[in-house]
Motif scaffolding. Structure first.
Motif, mmCIF file in Angstrom:
data_model
loop_
_atom_site.group_PDB
_atom_site.id
_atom_site.type_symbol
_atom_site.label_atom_id
_atom_site.label_comp_id
_atom_site.label_asym_id
_atom_site.label_seq_id
_atom_site.Cartn_x
_atom_site.Cartn_y
_atom_site.Cartn_z
ATOM 1 N N GLY A 190 -0.770 1.918 -3.712
ATOM 2 C CA GLY A 190 -0.876 0.786 -4.617
ATOM 3 C C GLY A 190 -2.160 0.863 -5.410
ATOM 4 O O GLY A 190 -2.760 1.935 -5.516
ATOM 5 N N ARG A 191 -2.594 -0.268 -5.936
ATOM 6 C CA ARG A 191 -3.815 -0.292 -6.741
ATOM 7 C C ARG A 191 -4.875 -1.162 -6.092
ATOM 8 O O ARG A 191 -4.572 -2.158 -5.428
ATOM 9 C CB ARG A 191 -3.518 -0.843 -8.145
ATOM 10 C CG ARG A 191 -2.776 0.143 -9.023
ATOM 11 C CD ARG A 191 -2.726 -0.281 -10.483
ATOM 12 N NE ARG A 191 -2.169 -1.612 -10.681
ATOM 13 C CZ ARG A 191 -0.902 -1.935 -10.506
ATOM 14 N NH1 ARG A 191 -0.028 -1.011 -10.126
ATOM 15 N NH2 ARG A 191 -0.488 -3.167 -10.711
ATOM 16 N N LEU A 192 -6.103 -0.769 -6.318
ATOM 17 C CA LEU A 192 -7.265 -1.531 -5.870
ATOM 18 C C LEU A 192 -7.983 -1.979 -7.140
ATOM 19 O O LEU A 192 -8.421 -1.143 -7.932
ATOM 20 C CB LEU A 192 -8.169 -0.613 -5.054
ATOM 21 C CG LEU A 192 -9.584 -1.101 -4.798
ATOM 22 C CD1 LEU A 192 -9.582 -2.264 -3.820
ATOM 23 C CD2 LEU A 192 -10.444 0.038 -4.245
ATOM 24 N N LEU A 216 -5.076 2.106 -3.732
ATOM 25 C CA LEU A 216 -5.000 1.620 -2.353
ATOM 26 C C LEU A 216 -3.941 2.456 -1.659
ATOM 27 O O LEU A 216 -2.785 2.449 -2.077
ATOM 28 C CB LEU A 216 -4.574 0.148 -2.380
ATOM 29 C CG LEU A 216 -4.098 -0.446 -1.063
ATOM 30 C CD1 LEU A 216 -5.270 -0.633 -0.108
ATOM 31 C CD2 LEU A 216 -3.406 -1.787 -1.309
ATOM 32 N N LEU A 264 -5.698 -6.388 -4.053
ATOM 33 C CA LEU A 264 -4.906 -5.267 -3.545
ATOM 34 C C LEU A 264 -3.472 -5.455 -4.031
ATOM 35 O O LEU A 264 -2.867 -6.509 -3.817
ATOM 36 C CB LEU A 264 -4.922 -5.234 -2.015
ATOM 37 C CG LEU A 264 -6.298 -5.277 -1.323
ATOM 38 C CD1 LEU A 264 -6.137 -5.177 0.193
ATOM 39 C CD2 LEU A 264 -7.200 -4.169 -1.839
ATOM 40 N N VAL A 265 -2.960 -4.457 -4.705
ATOM 41 C CA VAL A 265 -1.591 -4.522 -5.227
ATOM 42 C C VAL A 265 -0.803 -3.407 -4.553
ATOM 43 O O VAL A 265 -1.234 -2.258 -4.547
ATOM 44 C CB VAL A 265 -1.580 -4.311 -6.757
ATOM 45 C CG1 VAL A 265 -0.152 -4.345 -7.291
ATOM 46 C CG2 VAL A 265 -2.428 -5.367 -7.451
ATOM 47 N N ARG A 266 0.321 -3.783 -3.938
ATOM 48 C CA ARG A 266 1.111 -2.749 -3.257
ATOM 49 C C ARG A 266 2.582 -2.910 -3.597
ATOM 50 O O ARG A 266 3.037 -4.019 -3.906
ATOM 51 C CB ARG A 266 0.893 -2.808 -1.744
ATOM 52 C CG ARG A 266 0.843 -4.189 -1.147
ATOM 53 C CD ARG A 266 0.779 -4.162 0.359
ATOM 54 N NE ARG A 266 -0.532 -3.883 0.894
ATOM 55 C CZ ARG A 266 -1.491 -4.801 1.057
ATOM 56 N NH1 ARG A 266 -1.282 -6.051 0.714
ATOM 57 N NH2 ARG A 266 -2.647 -4.477 1.570
ATOM 58 N N GLY A 286 -8.830 1.252 -8.985
ATOM 59 C CA GLY A 286 -8.692 2.437 -8.144
ATOM 60 C C GLY A 286 -7.346 2.418 -7.438
ATOM 61 O O GLY A 286 -6.419 1.736 -7.875
#
Lengths: 77, 77
Positions: free
Chosen positions: A39-41, B41, A6-8, B39
């Motif tokens: 963010g990105r998953l 988040l 998880l990137v936030r 994807g």
């Protein structure tokens, strides 16, 4: 092993995408939404999960402006 | 209530961003990585979490090409 990263955006860093969504939701009739952060998953299959933090530092995240969290199969978010 | 929405490309849908990362990792010395999918988040504070699926259908995800998963505070991913 299946892993999830998880990137936030870091706290205090502007998140323009989140700001746009936060403004758009009330216009679509959804009230009561705040603090939207996008963010990105990243989901991947990895042979050596011990190297994931290094992958995050070097490619998957931008450590200057983003935090990352590594979850291995079975971890809670 | 704090909520988290995970948005990922549907199975079978091309994920160019994931493909690029998958090619870049070995070039950086990280072997044994496959099935990279990227994807979004989305984290938000929402008064009425029952409306989250509708928000996903209408704004947060593109249901034609993306699946979404809504996690409320305390859920496992």
């Amino acid at each position: 092993m299946k892993a999830r990263v998880l990137v936030r955006p870091k706290a205090g860093i502007l998140d323009p995408q989140g700001a746009v969504v936060e403004r758009a939701l009330p216009a679509l009739g959804f009230q009561g939404v705040s603090d939207v952060r996008i963010g990105r998953l990243i989901e991947l299959e990895v042979a050596d999960p011990a190297r994931l933090p290094e992958m995050c530092e070097r490619l998957l995240a931008n450590p200057l402006i983003e935090d990352y969290e590594v979850l291995l199969d079975g971890d809670s978010p």
